[in-house]
Write an enzyme that holds these catalytic residues in place. Structure first.
Site, short mmCIF file in Angstrom:
data_model
loop_
_atom_site.label_atom_id
_atom_site.label_comp_id
_atom_site.label_asym_id
_atom_site.label_seq_id
_atom_site.Cartn_x
_atom_site.Cartn_y
_atom_site.Cartn_z
N ASP A 13 44.21 7.04 59.92
CA ASP A 13 43.22 7.55 58.94
C ASP A 13 43.81 7.68 57.54
O ASP A 13 43.36 8.50 56.75
CB ASP A 13 42.66 8.91 59.39
CG ASP A 13 42.12 8.88 60.80
OD1 ASP A 13 41.31 7.99 61.09
OD2 ASP A 13 42.51 9.74 61.61
N HIS A 41 37.77 1.87 60.53
CA HIS A 41 38.15 1.92 59.13
C HIS A 41 36.91 1.79 58.27
O HIS A 41 35.97 1.09 58.61
CB HIS A 41 39.21 0.86 58.76
CG HIS A 41 38.85 -0.54 59.14
ND1 HIS A 41 39.27 -1.12 60.32
CD2 HIS A 41 38.13 -1.49 58.51
CE1 HIS A 41 38.83 -2.36 60.39
NE2 HIS A 41 38.13 -2.61 59.29
#
Length: 429
Positions: A13, A41
């Protein structure tokens, strides 16, 4: 020939999709080399926000190839849905290439993933229940079904029957669940395979041919170094190798063809799921960062755990992946904090250590040693150069470079591509 690997340097992340999208402007091929649809993503393209789980960010450029390599474990259902998602948003995915050697995630992998996690009770590792671990287990056990097998009706039927016979024994006798039926899986998944067939090829040939012809290849990792099955916070890790070395195995490319490696990081640290997190914040500062940055998992929607920047983690990630450049995201999130802390080392039972321990017991005993830096109040979301940053923000970036030992090549002050600022223009060499 030029190649760049983009690697998450923390627990995932970090914003890899953003820098990959940015770097892909100069790439001819963008290839993913490990993981599955357990890690998403987020990419902002032409004013639209896209949340992808499997397809590389190169999909948005029709003059480039987007490659899913052999190291990825592929859920055919999820991929078909993701292709339709792109089409519905006006994106033509015909530039996608899928490795015929990639392993396939099937319903029994997902069933077993959930059952195994539930059975662990207090020892849960925070799986996303996407079947990733069980699929990699089958791969290692040499009973996995690959994309090439999925495309052949007779081969797929034979392998599915064999595997179901074994998996149903575990599902029913060990976990007391209903058995899965062949007919509930075969037709649907064979159909998914046929939908994907036009995209399937030997991607090792595609990538090596591109490199041999002088083209630029960008390799995109999922998760991060600290979730690597060998180098991460085991057992609170993923089932593959997000480190840069995973490229050679997961893409079928020799190490001599890898030129540069970009470590992607946030200006702070975040983590989803259980496991060690020495700099974790449990106060209003952590809440402020979480809400300001909307720190919730792309796939799981779980609130991410938040902590100060940890240079011990970054030095470990740099060492095992060989970073040549850093790409820092979310600098703007820290705006408004009077004081910003940076972890320089750990205190382990009275001893100062600078390297990340392998032992969970030692990690639990580690206390972060902080250096405090003054924050800034100025709005930096419109900044276009390093020199435009407030002095305290400049000093913060320089401190991180000093602690990690790698220069920052890009820094971001917001989610849009235009908010990514370049310090070093030589990432491609």
């Amino acid at each position: 020939m030029a190649s760049v690997v983009v690697v998450g340097s923390q627990w995932g992340d970090e914003g890899k999709g953003k820098i990959t999208d940015f770097l892909s402007q100069e790439a001819d091929v963008v290839s993913r080399y490990q993981g599955g649809d357990n890690a998403g993503h987020t990419i902002v393209f032409n004013g639209q926000t896209f949340k992808l789980r499997l397809i590389p960010s190169g999909i948005f450029f029709h003059d480039k190839l987007a490659v899913i390599g052999n190291g990825v474990v592929l859920n055919p259902k999820s991929l078909v849905e993701e292709l339709q998602y792109l089409r519905d948003k006006g994106v033509n995915p015909d530039n996608l290439r899928i490795s015929n050697r990639a392993h396939v995630i099937l319903p029994y992998h997902i069933t077993l993933d959930g059952a195994q996690e539930k059975a662990k009770a207090g020892g849960k590792i925070g799986t996303t229940n996407k079947g990733i671990g069980p699929a990699y287990m089958d791969k290692a056990e040499r009973i996995g079904i690959r994309v090439a097998d999925l495309l052949d009706k007779d081969t797929f039927a034979a392998l599915l029957k064999r595997n179901l016979a074994e998996k149903n024994q575990i599902i029913t006798k060990l976990y007391d669940l209903e058995p899965l039926k062949f007919e509930d899986i075969f037709d649907d998944y064979y159909a998914y395979g046929q939908t994907l067939k036009p995209f399937v090829t030997d991607t090792s040939v595609v990538i090596n041919d591109a490199l041999d012809n002088g083209q630029r290849v960008l390799f995109e990792g999922a998760q991060g170094v600290m979730l690597d099955i060998d180098q991460g916070t085991y057992p609170y890790v993923t089932s593959s190798n997000p480190v840069a070395g995973g490229v050679t195995i997961g893409s079928g490319v020799g190490p001599s063809k890898i030129d540069n490696c970009v470590g992607v990081l946030k200006a702070y640290t975040s983590r989803v799921g259980d496991g060690p997190f020495p700099t974790e914040l449990f106060d209003e500062v952590g809440d402020f960062i979480r809400e300001t940055a909307h720190e919730y998992g792309t796939v799981t929607k779980r609130p991410r755990r938040i902590g100060w920047f940890d240079s011990v983690v970054l030095r470990h990630a740099k060492r095992v992946s060989g970073f040549t450049h850093l790409s820092l995201n979310c600098l703007d999130v820290l705006t408004g904090l009077k004081t910003i802390k940076v972890c320089t080392a750990y205190d382990l039972n009275g001893e100062t250590i600078y390297h990340y321990p392998a032992s969970l017991k030692e990690l639990e005993a580690c206390k972060p040693i902080y250096e405090e830096l003054p924050g800034w109040d100025e709005d930096i979301t419109g900044v276009k150069t390093f020199e435009e940053l407030p002095t305290n923000a400049q000093n913060y970036l320089r401190k991180l470079e000093e602690l990690v030992g790698v220069k920052i090549a890009t820094f971001s002050v917001g989610p849009d591509r235009e908010q990514t600022n370049v310090i070093d223009h030589n990432i491609w060499g």
